[in-house]
Scaffold this motif. Sequence first.
Motif, PDB file in Angstrom:
ATOM      1  N   LEU A   1       0.964  -0.975  -0.123  1.00 14.60           N
ATOM      2  CA  LEU A   1       0.287  -0.199  -0.177  1.00 14.60           C
ATOM      3  C   LEU A   1       0.990   1.166  -0.067  1.00 14.60           C
ATOM      4  O   LEU A   1       0.224   2.634  -0.353  1.00 14.60           O
ATOM      5  N   ILE A   2       1.716   1.326   0.888  1.00  7.19           N
ATOM      6  CA  ILE A   2       3.147   2.260   0.827  1.00  7.19           C
ATOM      7  C   ILE A   2       2.934   2.734  -0.844  1.00  7.19           C
ATOM      8  O   ILE A   2       3.393   3.688  -1.206  1.00  7.19           O
ATOM      9  N   VAL A   3       3.969   1.241  -1.069  1.00  2.15           N
ATOM     10  CA  VAL A   3       4.578   2.256  -2.949  1.00  2.15           C
ATOM     11  C   VAL A   3       3.703   2.720  -4.030  1.00  2.15           C
ATOM     12  O   VAL A   3       3.500   3.612  -4.158  1.00  2.15           O
ATOM     13  N   PHE A   4       2.751   2.195  -3.125  1.00  2.00           N
ATOM     14  CA  PHE A   4       1.113   2.137  -4.322  1.00  2.00           C
ATOM     15  C   PHE A   4       0.933   3.771  -3.859  1.00  2.00           C
ATOM     16  O   PHE A   4       0.662   4.849  -4.863  1.00  2.00           O
ATOM     17  N   SER A   5       0.856   4.527  -2.818  1.00  2.00           N
ATOM     18  CA  SER A   5       0.183   5.359  -2.302  1.00  2.00           C
ATOM     19  C   SER A   5       1.499   7.282  -2.412  1.00  2.00           C
ATOM     20  O   SER A   5       1.039   7.573  -2.769  1.00  2.00           O
ATOM     21  N   VAL A   6       2.663   6.233  -2.607  1.00  2.00           N
ATOM     22  CA  VAL A   6       3.671   7.071  -2.899  1.00  2.00           C
ATOM     23  C   VAL A   6       4.068   7.622  -4.496  1.00  2.00           C
ATOM     24  O   VAL A   6       4.344   8.542  -4.677  1.00  2.00           O
ATOM     25  N   VAL A   7       3.391   6.334  -4.731  1.00  2.00           N
ATOM     26  CA  VAL A   7       3.606   6.756  -6.887  1.00  2.00           C
ATOM     27  C   VAL A   7       2.474   7.733  -6.621  1.00  2.00           C
ATOM     28  O   VAL A   7       2.320   8.637  -7.528  1.00  2.00           O
ATOM     29  N   LEU A   8       1.419   7.514  -6.437  1.00  2.00           N
ATOM     30  CA  LEU A   8      -0.366   8.364  -6.255  1.00  2.00           C
ATOM     31  C   LEU A   8       0.107   8.762  -6.035  1.00  2.00           C
ATOM     32  O   LEU A   8      -0.028  10.163  -6.885  1.00  2.00           O
ATOM     33  N   GLY A   9       0.704   9.413  -5.012  1.00  2.00           N
ATOM     34  CA  GLY A   9       0.419  10.940  -4.340  1.00  2.00           C
ATOM     35  C   GLY A   9       2.060  12.149  -4.970  1.00  2.00           C
ATOM     36  O   GLY A   9       1.758  13.362  -5.478  1.00  2.00           O
ATOM     37  N   ALA A  10       2.864  11.383  -5.806  1.00  2.00           N
ATOM     38  CA  ALA A  10       3.883  11.493  -6.330  1.00  2.00           C
ATOM     39  C   ALA A  10       3.134  12.240  -7.868  1.00  2.00           C
ATOM     40  O   ALA A  10       3.388  13.204  -8.503  1.00  2.00           O
ATOM     41  N   VAL A  11       2.173  11.466  -8.471  1.00  2.00           N
ATOM     42  CA  VAL A  11       1.855  11.953  -9.424  1.00  2.00           C
ATOM     43  C   VAL A  11       1.363  12.702  -9.689  1.00  2.00           C
ATOM     44  O   VAL A  11       0.790  13.859 -10.310  1.00  2.00           O
ATOM     45  N   LEU A  12      -0.039  13.115  -8.222  1.00  2.00           N
ATOM     46  CA  LEU A  12      -0.584  13.586  -9.020  1.00  2.00           C
ATOM     47  C   LEU A  12      -0.630  15.488  -7.827  1.00  2.00           C
ATOM     48  O   LEU A  12      -0.714  16.244  -8.258  1.00  2.00           O
ATOM     49  N   SER A  13       0.573  15.009  -7.454  1.00  2.00           N
ATOM     50  CA  SER A  13       1.323  16.611  -7.898  1.00  2.00           C
ATOM     51  C   SER A  13       1.499  16.928  -9.120  1.00  2.00           C
ATOM     52  O   SER A  13       2.490  18.458  -8.820  1.00  2.00           O
ATOM     53  N   THR A  14       2.230  15.806  -9.536  1.00  2.00           N
ATOM     54  CA  THR A  14       2.545  16.759 -11.264  1.00  2.00           C
ATOM     55  C   THR A  14       1.316  16.706 -11.346  1.00  2.00           C
ATOM     56  O   THR A  14       1.062  17.418 -13.400  1.00  2.00           O
ATOM     57  N   MET A  15       0.405  16.692 -11.272  1.00  2.00           N
ATOM     58  CA  MET A  15      -1.022  17.131 -12.352  1.00  2.00           C
ATOM     59  C   MET A  15      -1.925  18.480 -11.926  1.00  2.00           C
ATOM     60  O   MET A  15      -2.403  18.698 -12.933  1.00  2.00           O
ATOM     61  N   GLY A  16      -1.035  19.774 -11.098  1.00  2.00           N
ATOM     62  CA  GLY A  16      -1.424  20.710 -11.460  1.00  2.00           C
ATOM     63  C   GLY A  16      -3.133  21.210 -10.661  1.00  2.00           C
ATOM     64  O   GLY A  16      -3.269  20.026  -9.503  1.00  2.00           O
ATOM     65  N   GLU A  17      -3.670  21.455 -11.168  1.00  2.00           N
ATOM     66  CA  GLU A  17      -5.119  22.237 -10.894  1.00  2.00           C
ATOM     67  C   GLU A  17      -5.996  20.738 -10.833  1.00  2.00           C
ATOM     68  O   GLU A  17      -6.179  20.781  -9.324  1.00  2.00           O
ATOM     69  N   ARG A  18      -5.650  19.238 -11.051  1.00  2.00           N
ATOM     70  CA  ARG A  18      -6.149  18.340 -12.323  1.00  2.00           C
ATOM     71  C   ARG A  18      -6.149  17.766 -10.423  1.00  2.00           C
ATOM     72  O   ARG A  18      -7.228  17.131 -10.126  1.00  2.00           O
ATOM     73  N   GLY A  19      -4.865  17.826 -10.545  1.00  2.00           N
ATOM     74  CA  GLY A  19      -4.570  16.899  -8.897  1.00  2.00           C
ATOM     75  C   GLY A  19      -4.786  17.465  -7.641  1.00  2.00           C
ATOM     76  O   GLY A  19      -5.091  16.884  -7.140  1.00  2.00           O
ATOM     77  N   ARG A  20      -5.416  18.303  -7.484  1.00  2.00           N
ATOM     78  CA  ARG A  20      -5.161  19.220  -6.547  1.00  2.00           C
ATOM     79  C   ARG A  20      -6.623  18.685  -5.583  1.00  2.00           C
ATOM     80  O   ARG A  20      -6.537  18.561  -4.587  1.00  2.00           O
ATOM     81  N   PRO A  21      -7.950  19.018  -6.275  1.00  2.00           N
ATOM     82  CA  PRO A  21      -9.096  18.370  -5.609  1.00  2.00           C
ATOM     83  C   PRO A  21      -8.771  16.894  -4.930  1.00  2.00           C
ATOM     84  O   PRO A  21      -9.114  16.606  -3.908  1.00  2.00           O
ATOM     85  N   VAL A  22      -7.837  16.095  -5.745  1.00  2.00           N
ATOM     86  CA  VAL A  22      -7.548  14.748  -5.063  1.00  2.00           C
ATOM     87  C   VAL A  22      -7.263  14.903  -4.088  1.00  2.00           C
ATOM     88  O   VAL A  22      -6.708  13.922  -2.983  1.00  2.00           O
ATOM     89  N   ILE A  23      -5.847  15.459  -3.514  1.00  2.00           N
ATOM     90  CA  ILE A  23      -5.109  15.822  -2.912  1.00  2.00           C
ATOM     91  C   ILE A  23      -5.791  16.391  -0.748  1.00  2.00           C
ATOM     92  O   ILE A  23      -5.265  16.010  -0.164  1.00  2.00           O
ATOM     93  N   ARG A  24      -6.185  17.293  -1.952  1.00  2.00           N
ATOM     94  CA  ARG A  24      -7.630  18.084  -0.719  1.00  2.00           C
ATOM     95  C   ARG A  24      -8.751  17.185  -0.546  1.00  2.00           C
ATOM     96  O   ARG A  24      -8.277  16.846   0.886  1.00  2.00           O
ATOM     97  N   PHE A  25      -8.751  16.067  -0.769  1.00  2.98           N
ATOM     98  CA  PHE A  25      -9.962  15.009  -0.465  1.00  2.98           C
ATOM     99  C   PHE A  25      -8.772  13.579   0.281  1.00  2.98           C
ATOM    100  O   PHE A  25      -9.491  13.816   1.290  1.00  2.98           O
ATOM    101  N   PHE A  26      -7.816  14.155   0.013  1.00  2.00           N
ATOM    102  CA  PHE A  26      -6.739  12.714   0.895  1.00  2.00           C
ATOM    103  C   PHE A  26      -6.434  13.310   2.416  1.00  2.00           C
ATOM    104  O   PHE A  26      -6.408  13.067   3.194  1.00  2.00           O
ATOM    105  N   GLU A  27      -6.129  15.464   2.301  1.00  2.00           N
ATOM    106  CA  GLU A  27      -6.046  15.482   3.232  1.00  2.00           C
ATOM    107  C   GLU A  27      -7.263  16.107   4.364  1.00  2.00           C
ATOM    108  O   GLU A  27      -6.510  15.640   5.348  1.00  2.00           O
ATOM    109  N   GLY A  28      -8.398  15.797   3.389  1.00  2.00           N
ATOM    110  CA  GLY A  28      -9.937  16.116   4.755  1.00  2.00           C
ATOM    111  C   GLY A  28      -9.547  14.390   5.424  1.00  2.00           C
ATOM    112  O   GLY A  28      -9.703  14.324   6.494  1.00  2.00           O
ATOM    113  N   PHE A  29      -9.368  13.963   4.169  1.00  2.00           N
ATOM    114  CA  PHE A  29      -9.595  11.923   5.296  1.00  2.00           C
ATOM    115  C   PHE A  29      -8.826  11.656   6.335  1.00  2.00           C
ATOM    116  O   PHE A  29      -8.879  11.198   6.797  1.00  2.00           O
TER     117      PHE A  29
END
Length: 436
Positions: free
Chosen positions: A170-198
């Motif tokens: 799970l760690i490996v997958f989440s690290v990759v997901l987080g890294a990819v989201l951070s490169t997606m700019g505006e489109r990644g932001r809501p997903v990151i915010r979802f995980f922050e709230g979660f």
Amino acid sequence: MSDDPAKLRRRANALVIFTAGAVVVGALIGWLLPGWLPEDKQARETALMVIGFPGDLLMQMLKMMVVPLVVATMVVGVASLGDIRKAGKIGYRTIAYYALTTGMSVLLGIILVNIIQPGSGAEHLAPAAGELPQSLQHPKGAVESLLQVIKGMLPPNLLEAGVKMNVLGLIVFSVVLGAVLSTMGERGRPVIRFFEGFNEAIMKIVHLIVWFAPIGIASLLMARMGRAGDDFFQKEIPRLAKYMATVIIGLGIHVLIVLPGIYWLVKKRNPFKYMLGMAQALLTAFSTASSSATLPITMECAKTNNKIGDRSAGFVLPLGATINMDGTALYEAVAVIFIAQSLGIDLSLGQMVVVFFTATLAAIGAAGIPEAGLVMMAIVLTAVGIPPENAGLILAVDWFLDRFRTMVNVAGDSVGAGVVDHYEQRDAGPIPAAAA
Ligand code: ASP
């Protein structure tokens, strides 16, 4: 929830006092319990089940938090690093710290067991009766185990990884997901915010669970010690006293001298104050014998009491709970050399080196669950040519030593979070003027 520092401090103190009280009361009653339990086997089992019930509930609650916590903290932690070079830095530092401290603890174990020689003259030691774990009956080799750890990092099915609590996957997958989201700019932001709230919500649930922990802890200890029975205290402890003392002395030196020393060298702050902030996590580790189940409380203590940044805590602690096990590494080395000594086998220097590497590997591969270290011992034993069923010699006391080594495992992760956080904060901006 209030963030008033005085209130937070009072809350933390109260929790530590309750938890420490629970350990003392639980252990004391657990020690007396075998004499109080009914003779009838069925009635005895039922009594132990009822006594252990709050403990089972605590374990279930903690485990329930692990999967969402690991995924959310890792995604948020990595996404907040932004720049991939920063992510690389925290990664190197964490791994360097893990490698250094695990190596030091195995070395300490090897030195101590050679000085104390708990197994020499102990050729009379009969293995305790008991069911050997499967892995010790049909051992895997070091290469196979290593390949399996690596394979586990890429789970073919994420839901299955969650069900099986394959935290590393799970760690490996989440690290990759987080890294990819951070490169997606505006489109990644809501997903990151979802995980922050979660993530925040999960931590708030953990905030509530910690108040139930003392009751669960007392119950876990009572039931486990009650189940061990009088034989454990009257026969097994005296039989293996020297071996147990060697493990506990080694763990004690590591947790009271080596780890605080590293913390002090890096931070120039009182390491024991830091450890006190982690006390509830350490006591939970002692009672549950599981670094993974303790993880929610380790995170809570690191963030709330020791003010470790989300990023460092989110990265170092979940990873540490699965791969950084100083206590287990030390224990593997001591146990295997002790077994060799009591079989009258003289290990050469080369074989000690083999023990060093395979014990480290066994600790990395051990899951953060009770007695995983015993299962992994097959690797070390086979590597030095000892039939793994000889682990039966120490089987009877493994559950007991497991508590101490799990506590040291969690202490190692905690100090790691403090050390890595120090460098993270230093890199983040100018350090405020040192106090005169
Ligand atoms: N119980 C330990 C842990 O969870 C692993 C072991 O058995 O050494 O950290």
